[in-house]
Each structure stands twice: as C-alpha cells, then as structure tokens.
Scaffold this active site. Structure first.
Site, mmCIF file in Angstrom:
data_model
loop_
_atom_site.group_PDB
_atom_site.id
_atom_site.type_symbol
_atom_site.label_atom_id
_atom_site.label_comp_id
_atom_site.label_asym_id
_atom_site.label_seq_id
_atom_site.Cartn_x
_atom_site.Cartn_y
_atom_site.Cartn_z
ATOM 1 N N HIS A 98 0.824 -1.226 0.000
ATOM 2 C CA HIS A 98 0.000 0.000 0.000
ATOM 3 C C HIS A 98 0.854 1.271 0.000
ATOM 4 O O HIS A 98 0.705 2.169 0.836
ATOM 5 C CB HIS A 98 -1.099 -0.007 1.059
ATOM 6 C CG HIS A 98 -0.695 -0.256 2.495
ATOM 7 N ND1 HIS A 98 0.363 0.366 3.099
ATOM 8 C CD2 HIS A 98 -1.249 -1.029 3.446
ATOM 9 C CE1 HIS A 98 0.453 -0.012 4.351
ATOM 10 N NE2 HIS A 98 -0.511 -0.873 4.589
ATOM 11 N N HIS A 100 -5.082 -9.251 14.257
ATOM 12 C CA HIS A 100 -5.103 -7.922 13.608
ATOM 13 C C HIS A 100 -6.035 -7.963 12.403
ATOM 14 O O HIS A 100 -5.999 -8.914 11.615
ATOM 15 C CB HIS A 100 -3.663 -7.593 13.190
ATOM 16 C CG HIS A 100 -3.468 -6.289 12.514
ATOM 17 N ND1 HIS A 100 -4.266 -5.181 12.723
ATOM 18 C CD2 HIS A 100 -2.529 -5.887 11.597
ATOM 19 C CE1 HIS A 100 -3.823 -4.177 11.987
ATOM 20 N NE2 HIS A 100 -2.781 -4.590 11.294
ATOM 21 N N GLU A 154 -6.108 -5.942 9.687
ATOM 22 C CA GLU A 154 -5.642 -5.538 8.354
ATOM 23 C C GLU A 154 -5.587 -6.757 7.431
ATOM 24 O O GLU A 154 -5.233 -7.862 7.846
ATOM 25 C CB GLU A 154 -4.282 -4.821 8.435
ATOM 26 C CG GLU A 154 -4.023 -3.999 7.191
ATOM 27 C CD GLU A 154 -2.881 -2.991 7.317
ATOM 28 O OE1 GLU A 154 -2.144 -3.005 8.318
ATOM 29 O OE2 GLU A 154 -2.731 -2.183 6.377
ATOM 30 N N ASP A 196 -3.911 -8.101 5.100
ATOM 31 C CA ASP A 196 -2.800 -9.022 4.831
ATOM 32 C C ASP A 196 -2.794 -10.167 5.840
ATOM 33 O O ASP A 196 -2.168 -11.203 5.607
ATOM 34 C CB ASP A 196 -1.442 -8.300 4.801
ATOM 35 C CG ASP A 196 -1.215 -7.392 5.986
ATOM 36 O OD1 ASP A 196 -2.177 -6.835 6.532
ATOM 37 O OD2 ASP A 196 -0.039 -7.226 6.375
ATOM 38 N N HIS A 232 0.188 -1.779 15.117
ATOM 39 C CA HIS A 232 0.119 -0.390 14.750
ATOM 40 C C HIS A 232 -1.309 0.096 14.502
ATOM 41 O O HIS A 232 -1.479 1.229 14.002
ATOM 42 C CB HIS A 232 0.989 -0.160 13.507
ATOM 43 C CG HIS A 232 0.438 -0.872 12.270
ATOM 44 N ND1 HIS A 232 0.268 -0.205 11.077
ATOM 45 C CD2 HIS A 232 0.003 -2.128 12.055
ATOM 46 C CE1 HIS A 232 -0.231 -1.041 10.167
ATOM 47 N NE2 HIS A 232 -0.388 -2.209 10.742
ATOM 48 N N ASP A 287 2.174 -7.753 13.502
ATOM 49 C CA ASP A 287 3.012 -6.807 12.743
ATOM 50 C C ASP A 287 4.282 -6.398 13.495
ATOM 51 O O ASP A 287 5.301 -6.077 12.861
ATOM 52 C CB ASP A 287 2.209 -5.539 12.424
ATOM 53 C CG ASP A 287 1.324 -5.711 11.201
ATOM 54 O OD1 ASP A 287 1.703 -6.467 10.290
ATOM 55 O OD2 ASP A 287 0.251 -5.091 11.164
ATOM 56 N N TYR A 327 11.370 -1.527 8.355
ATOM 57 C CA TYR A 327 9.970 -1.846 8.643
ATOM 58 C C TYR A 327 9.441 -0.958 9.778
ATOM 59 O O TYR A 327 8.381 -0.349 9.683
ATOM 60 C CB TYR A 327 9.899 -3.323 9.012
ATOM 61 C CG TYR A 327 8.545 -3.874 9.354
ATOM 62 C CD1 TYR A 327 7.808 -4.584 8.403
ATOM 63 C CD2 TYR A 327 8.017 -3.729 10.618
ATOM 64 C CE1 TYR A 327 6.574 -5.107 8.732
ATOM 65 C CE2 TYR A 327 6.784 -4.250 10.944
ATOM 66 C CZ TYR A 327 6.066 -4.945 9.998
ATOM 67 O OH TYR A 327 4.838 -5.468 10.321
ATOM 68 N N HIS A 370 5.265 -11.030 9.651
ATOM 69 C CA HIS A 370 6.021 -10.710 8.431
ATOM 70 C C HIS A 370 7.494 -11.041 8.663
ATOM 71 O O HIS A 370 8.060 -10.681 9.712
ATOM 72 C CB HIS A 370 5.930 -9.220 8.100
ATOM 73 C CG HIS A 370 4.554 -8.735 7.751
ATOM 74 N ND1 HIS A 370 3.903 -9.097 6.599
ATOM 75 C CD2 HIS A 370 3.716 -7.907 8.415
ATOM 76 C CE1 HIS A 370 2.708 -8.503 6.571
ATOM 77 N NE2 HIS A 370 2.566 -7.785 7.651
HETATM 78 FE FE1 FEO Z 1 -1.097 -4.052 9.777
HETATM 79 FE FE2 FEO Z 1 0.725 -6.597 8.329
HETATM 80 O O1 FEO Z 1 -0.722 -5.457 8.596
#
Ligand code: FEO
Length: 403
Positions: free
Chosen positions: A27, A81, A83, A85, A151, A170, A196, A229
């Site tokens: 993004h 989370h 989000e 992903d 986050h 994250d 990151y 990640h």
């Molecule tokens: Fe806040 Fe890896 O998404």
C-alpha cells in the site's frame, strides 16, 4: 514460485504462511525485497490457527494446513489484527471450520465485522479477549496481550506460555521474501527490521514504550518471537525488543541526511556541496535523491539521523512533486528529535523553499538553520554559503544526537 511445505518451528507449532516474492509495493510502501504473510498452526488437544494470509494466497495456506490436519478440525482461529494481509483468508478458513471459535480483541471484532459482512461474518463464533486472558489448548496455554497502536487500535499479540513464544503479528516484522524462516539464517535482518519499523511503527513510539513495559509487568519469559512478516526471532528476540525501545525513544546518531530532487542539477550541486562540508567535519552524511532511491530506506535513514537537510527545485511556483510527496509521507510518520534545514534553486521565480518551510512548520518540525536558495545556478559565492551551512549542520548533528 512459493514454499509449499509447512515448517515446524517448535514441536507441534507450524509456520503455514506464504512468501510473496513479487511484492514491491505494500500500500505505497516500497518493498524491494518482497515479503511474507506468516500464519501459525498449533496442534495440541485442540487445534488453533493464529492469523491468516492475504486473500490471493489462501490456497497456499490451505495446502500447508491440509498437510498437517483436516482444516475442519480447527477449534480456534485467533485474529491478532484486522488488516487484510492477515485477515484476508479468514472467510476461507471459517468456511472450512464453521464451528471454530474466532478469538480477537474487542476492536478486532468490530473491524472484522466491518470488513467481512459479505463473507457471512454474522455467523462466526466470536470471542473477545483482553490482556491477560488465557485459553487452554490442552498441554499449551494461549495468553492474549493487547498491543494497541502497534500499529492499529485492534492489534493484539498471542503468547504461548509454556513455549515462551510471542506471536507478535506486525510488531517485530520485516518485509523480506526468503525461503529461510529464522533470523540466524539470513543477513541484514536488523536493518530490514529497522526499515519496517521506520515506515510502519515510527508514529507510535509512546505506545511501543508502554507495550515494552507491559511485557515486563506480565513477567513472561520470551524465548522466541514469531511475527506475521519476515523471519522468526529465535536468536535476536531480546535484541529486537531492545532496538524497538531505542527507536521508540527516537535515539539519533550524529548524522546528516541530505534528501533532494533536482531538475537541471542546481539543487543537486547544492546538496553535494552541503554533504561535502559535513563530511569534512568527520560527521556521517547520507545523500538521497528522491527519484533514485526507495523511500522506505530513506525513511529508515531519516529515523537514524539527527539533522535532515531537504532540497527542492522550484516547479510551477512550488516544491518539486517528489519533495512534496515525501514531506506528506514523513508528516504522517512524525519522526522525533530532528533538526531540519531547507534549500533549493529556482529560475524566474522562487517558491519551493517557502513552500517547504510552510509544510515543515505545519508538521511542527524544527527548522534549525536559515534556509538557502539560489537563482539559476550555484556559483562560487552560493557554493560558499552551502559549505558554511554544511559546517553548521555538522556541529548541529553532534549537538542534537542522543544515541
Ligand atoms: Fe497491519 Fe501486516 O498489517
């Protein structure tokens, strides 16, 4: 190409995530090394899946899960989370395991309900949890830790109490595609983690320090951190927590970062002269041309610098568009403990420097030196002023460093 085999990261705990080798833009955040979305399957008397993967990779994740268990036997799905992903494949797993309990934070439930109406989330068996709540899988116990603003407001971590494994979503991640799963198997992991952090977590330093305090208060004995990640910290888990503390406290080294763009070379000439003057004072300096360097690395350099010089040519009475975009980006990231200096060039009418000053003041950043601009080309007297500015920035970099 993808890795189709699950990886047992500890007895009964499997990585069932995916590697996104071609991810170059997350993004808007440049990811030149690609990325991974990590999901984890825990096989005990009960079976739990921690997080999922981005929707286009649902099949890859399901293939891995099916090599270990029948997905319909999953008892618990933990969504750390919202989000997408991490939640993107929830509809697929909830279709396979419709009776599974979906554990998430209160804000997580609200966010998932908002995103997955069309996937029938009304019928999902939600269970809301907060910090300190536990769920037994049999031999293992999951404890949940709210990680508000690490986050997003809904962010949560899951701690495997008996194993000492923190599934940190994250937090503590890196965007890097690799067939390796552990930090001691790859190079540059701390630099990738810093990039990151700078691009994703930098605005939330105060919350990160509170989170680190919370980990201490919980008196847990972390032996491994498995983020959502990148690679898993089985060697550097203490170091990454320590570095998050340093980054959250905005510890900066005596370093000047010169960021610029240029049209016909005048602003670049100024940037070079400023940088040379800084270097002549034995202070570290980095030059970043905004169209020739990825911004995610530039932001990491910015996080570490104590002084930031930004140069722009005037275009249509204002800033060059990349400089404008970059200032918008860092305004949101709100780096702390920096001193700024602005410079630029113009042809028939100025505008860039004034526009940058306005933007920096709006962001409540600190301009430490009077700005410098030249008309047409920098000649010797202009270059002398650039050198003088560079000498002052070198001194300022030492004064403003706190690392
Ligand atoms: Fe806040 Fe890896 O998404």
């Amino acid at each position: 190409m993808n890795d189709i085999e699950p990886v047992e990261i500890a007895p009964g705990i499997y990585w069932v995530g995916v590697v996104d080798w071609n991810l170059r833009d997350f993004h808007g955040y440049e990811t030149p090394k690609g990325g991974t979305y990590n999901a984890y399957l825990i096989v005990d008397e009960k079976i739990a899946l921690i997080d999922t993967v981005k929707a286009p990779f649902a099949d890859e994740m399901m293939k891995k899960i099916k090599q270990i268990v029948d997905p319909s036997k999953i008892d618990l799905v933990i969504s750390n989370h919202v989000e997408m992903d991490h939640s993107g494949s929830l509809p697929v797993i909830m279709e396979h395991a419709p009776n599974a309990t979906l554990i998430t934070s209160s804000k997580g439930r609200s966010g998932l309900s908002g995103h997955y109406m069309e996937s029938g989330c009304d019928s999902w068996n939600f269970q809301e949890v907060k910090t300190g709540d536990t769920v037994s899988l049999g031999k293992r116990t999951l404890m949940f830790i709210e990680a508000t603003m690490l986050h997003w407001p809904d962010s949560m971590h899951t701690y495997l109490m008996e194993d000492g494994i923190l599934l940190s979503n994250d937090a503590f991640g890196q965007h890097v595609a690799t067939s390796k799963r552990f930090d001691d198997e790859v190079e540059d992991v701390m630099e990738d983690a810093a990039i990151y952090y700078a691009n994703i977590l930098m605005p939330f330093g105060a919350q990160i320090l509170k989170y680190i305090d919370k980990l201490k208060d919980l008196d847990i004995n972390i032996k491994m951190i498995a983020p959502a990640h990148g690679v898993i910290w089985r060697k550097g888990f203490s170091q990454i927590i320590e570095n998050y503390g340093k980054w959250a406290r905005a510890e900066a080294t005596p370093k000047v970062l010169v960021i610029y763009d240029t049209m016909w070379g005048s602003t670049e000439r100024m940037a070079m002269e400023i940088a040379d003057a800084v270097r002549s004072k034995d202070v570290e300096v980095r030059l970043r041309h905004l169209r020739k360097n990825d911004w995610s690395m530039t932001v990491k350099e910015l996080m570490e610098a104590s002084v930031v010089a930004i140069g722009s040519p005037t275009m249509n009475n204002g800033m060059f568009f990349t400089v404008s975009g970059f200032l918008t980006y860092i305004k949101g990231l709100h780096p702390k403990n920096k001193k700024y200096f602005l410079f630029g060039s113009y042809g028939w009418g100025g505008g860039a420097v004034k526009a940058m000053e306005k933007e920096i003041e709006t962001a409540k950043f600190t301009i430490a030196e009077e700005s410098l601009q030249v008309k047409f080309k920098p000649y010797e007297d202009d270059l002398e002023k650039c050198r003088a500015a560079g000498y002052r920035l070198a001194e300022l970099a030492k004064e403003n460093a706190n690392a």
